[in-house]
Write a protein that holds these residues in place. Structure first.
Motif, PDB file in Angstrom:
ATOM      1  N   VAL A 567      -2.461   6.061  -2.320  1.00  0.00           N
ATOM      2  CA  VAL A 567      -2.602   4.964  -1.354  1.00  0.00           C
ATOM      3  C   VAL A 567      -2.926   5.531   0.111  1.00  0.00           C
ATOM      4  O   VAL A 567      -1.987   6.566   0.575  1.00  0.00           O
ATOM      5  N   GLU A 568      -4.244   5.164   0.532  1.00  0.00           N
ATOM      6  CA  GLU A 568      -4.342   5.681   1.765  1.00  0.00           C
ATOM      7  C   GLU A 568      -4.333   4.801   2.977  1.00  0.00           C
ATOM      8  O   GLU A 568      -4.623   5.342   4.077  1.00  0.00           O
ATOM      9  N   TRP A 569      -3.808   3.436   2.777  1.00  0.00           N
ATOM     10  CA  TRP A 569      -3.481   2.546   3.797  1.00  0.00           C
ATOM     11  C   TRP A 569      -2.225   2.974   4.630  1.00  0.00           C
ATOM     12  O   TRP A 569      -1.242   3.197   3.759  1.00  0.00           O
ATOM     13  N   GLU A 572       0.329  -0.019  11.030  1.00  0.00           N
ATOM     14  CA  GLU A 572       0.015   0.377  12.321  1.00  0.00           C
ATOM     15  C   GLU A 572       1.197   0.587  13.032  1.00  0.00           C
ATOM     16  O   GLU A 572       2.490   0.593  12.490  1.00  0.00           O
TER      17      GLU A 572
END
Length: 577
Positions: A567-569, A572
């Motif tokens: 999972v790279e996301w 914000e």
């Protein structure tokens, strides 16, 4: 009447003789005044209202649209995709678009005003096309004659059109028209679209759902149906019309809808070796003399019970080896789909089978509740003793049986002997035994109990396709998931009866009592649909999330996204919702 005011040549081109079994009335024509036409028109169009001469319990009333075309540009669609290319691709033109709209992610819009006609989409039909003109006229006349079904569109391509058009282009145009405009044709109750080109005829026939089958015939056909008069409705067609009048689909036609939807998602292309077995099959189950369910092979419509049961098998993307479910449906064409003890027993046995094998059970609900009626044998022999035989409106004194009829039916009635003028012996009826009464209510309690028990044991789904009354509404509500057609109320008592009890006009329709704005907004039903095609698609979607049988693993749809992907996301830093 149909030939009155029609030029003989034009009448022959429109084949008006084939309407000889109907009483015909002209509704409109185009151009409006043929005799005043300055130049030869590109086509003539007549809209006719036809009604069968021999009256039946279900009157056959249709709208026939007859067109004679002289300019092929007003029929052919140069942008229509080739039917041959679609066959090589493995699907009919427009099919993917139609089925994708029937899914849960896109709601099919009603009365789209022919958005595909004359638009900017690929293959759009020109607004000046004779097909568009016929649909517009049918839209107008259908609103004035809502009781018409099995409407018929006929187009005769006359010279010089036949010399400039080829049969393949005609077939492509017809195929593209019935596929792209299938929702409109179905809503307007169009059963057949026929195009004649010389000695060749192209006939698009409505099968089930929103699918039309295009076939090519020649006038050398040994059956001779191409030249024979249109027949009135057959027994099966009358059964289907009864369901259509209730805004539903004939119960046996649901099998074809399911088959069409399953075939569109057939995963045979995902397997390394092709599967020769069909993606859908269904077998009907009936109650035998021992009270058990057994398989039967009989043509549709031969049932003598208002409850029909099918054992269905299908191959879906998430169950490549196939899965089964039990399909139970009410037949509106038999006693209005009402529940007697026999229907109750068939329903209970179907649920018992599903619970025994742990299979999902789907109930298609369209009925009129528990059956309440008088003994038919007694009803046929009843006579009335009028206060004044010359004026029946003054009322009657009693109902009675003749002496001979009483001897035949004395085991089913309680009657008092009455002698009239020492010449005639009558038996005044006091009580009637048999028929359908409180015993049907006890059967209603039995199936309600069975549905409640199945709630915690297997997956149960109800699709309310037509009005569902009384016990029909109860068993639908007792399912785990309920899908409701927007025109199908779920009610215990109708609006007319409630207004009579209340003494004033409170409810204008059954929809105000149990329509989707009541049931769906209050959480009673879980999904609403606008067509039976979308309703069947919603059933298949629900089944795709549950195991094939009780205790099986959850179905998993194959995915190209690996489960061990990192999972790279990251969310914000500021507020994120």
């Amino acid at each position: 009447k149909v030939w009155r005011g029609v030029e003989p040549a034009l009448g022959l081109q429109m084949e008006l003789d084939r309407l000889s079994n109907f009483d015909v009335k002209k509704l409109s024509e185009s151009p409006a005044h043929q005799a005043l036409a300055i130049s030869a028109p590109n086509y003539y169009l007549k809209v006719l209202y036809a009604k069968e001469r021999e009256k039946d319990s279900v009157v056959d009333a249709r709208i026939f649209l007859r067109a004679s075309v002289y300019n092929c540009a007003y029929f052919l669609n140069p942008h229509a995709p080739s039917r041959e290319d679609s066959r090589r691709a493995g699907q009919s033109p427009g099919r993917q678009r139609r089925l994708s709209e029937s899914g849960s992610d896109k709601s099919m819009k009603r009365s789209s005003s022919f958005k595909l006609l004359g638009g900017e989409e690929d293959g759009a039909i020109e607004v000046s096309n004779v097909l568009v003109d016929m649909l517009r006229n049918l839209e107008l006349e259908k609103s004035n004659h809502p009781a018409t079904h099995n409407n018929f569109m006929f187009i005769n391509l006359n010279p010089p059109t036949t010399s400039t058009a080829n049969p393949e282009a005609v077939e492509d145009t017809l195929g593209h028209f019935v596929e792209s405009c299938a929702p409109e044709l179905t809503r307007l109750s169009v059963s057949t679209v026929e195009v004649k080109m010389g000695t060749t005829r192209f006939v698009a026939t409505h099968t089930a759902g929103k699918h039309y089958k295009v076939e090519r015939h020649t006038e050398e056909d040994p059956t001779g149906e191409a030249l024979s008069p249109y027949s009135t409705l057959t027994r099966m067609q009358r059964k289907k019309m009864m369901a259509q009048r209730a805004n539903s689909t004939y119960v046996y036609d649901f099998l074809a809808i399911f088959e069409e939807l399953v075939a569109a998602a057939d995963p045979r292309g995902w397997n390394q070796s092709p599967l020769e077995e069909a993606a859908w099959r269904a077998v009907e189950l009936v109650l035998n003399s021992e009270g058990n369910m057994e398989e039967t092979r009989r043509p549709p419509g031969n049932n003598d019970c208002a409850m029909v049961v099918f054992r269905c098998w299908m191959r879906t993307p998430e169950c490549r080896n196939g899965r089964e479910f039990v399909l139970v449906g009410s037949d509106l064409s038999h006693q209005s789909g009402s529940f007697s003890l026999r229907e109750d027993l068939v329903y209970c046995k179907a649920l018992e089978l599903a619970r025994l094998e742990g299979l999902p059970c789907v109930y298609i609900s369209a009925n009129s509740g528990a059956r309440i009626s008088l003994n038919e044998d007694v009803k046929r022999k009843l006579r009335v003793a009028w206060l004044d035989e010359a004026c029946p409106s003054k009322g009657f004194e009693y109902v009675y049986l003749a002496e001979a009829d009483y001897e035949e039916l004395k085991e089913t009635v309680h009657a008092v002997r009455v002698e009239v003028d020492d010449q005639e012996v009558r038996y005044r009826v006091a009580d009637v035994f048999g028929g359908y009464g409180v015993e049907c209510l006890s059967g209603s309690g039995m199936i309600a109990t069975a549905t409640s028990a199945a709630y915690t044991d297997i997956v149960t789904v109800s699709y309310v396709t037509g009005r569902s009354v009384g016990i029909g509404a109860y068993v639908s509500r007792l399912s785990q998931r309920i899908i409701q057609h927007v025109d199908a109320p779920i009610i215990l008592t109708g609006a007319a009866a409630l207004n009579k009890v209340l003494g004033r006009q409170v409810y204008a329709s059954n929809g105000q009592i149990g329509g989707p704005k009541v049931m769906h907004h209050n959480g009673v039903t879980h999904k609403t649909v606008v067509s039976d095609l979308e309703g069947c698609a919603a059933i298949l979607e629900l089944l795709s999330y549950v195991p094939a049988y009780r205790g099986a693993t959850l179905p998993i749809f194959p995915s190209s996204d690996p489960v061990n992907r990192r999972v790279e996301w990251m969310p914000e830093a500021n507020t994120y919702d």
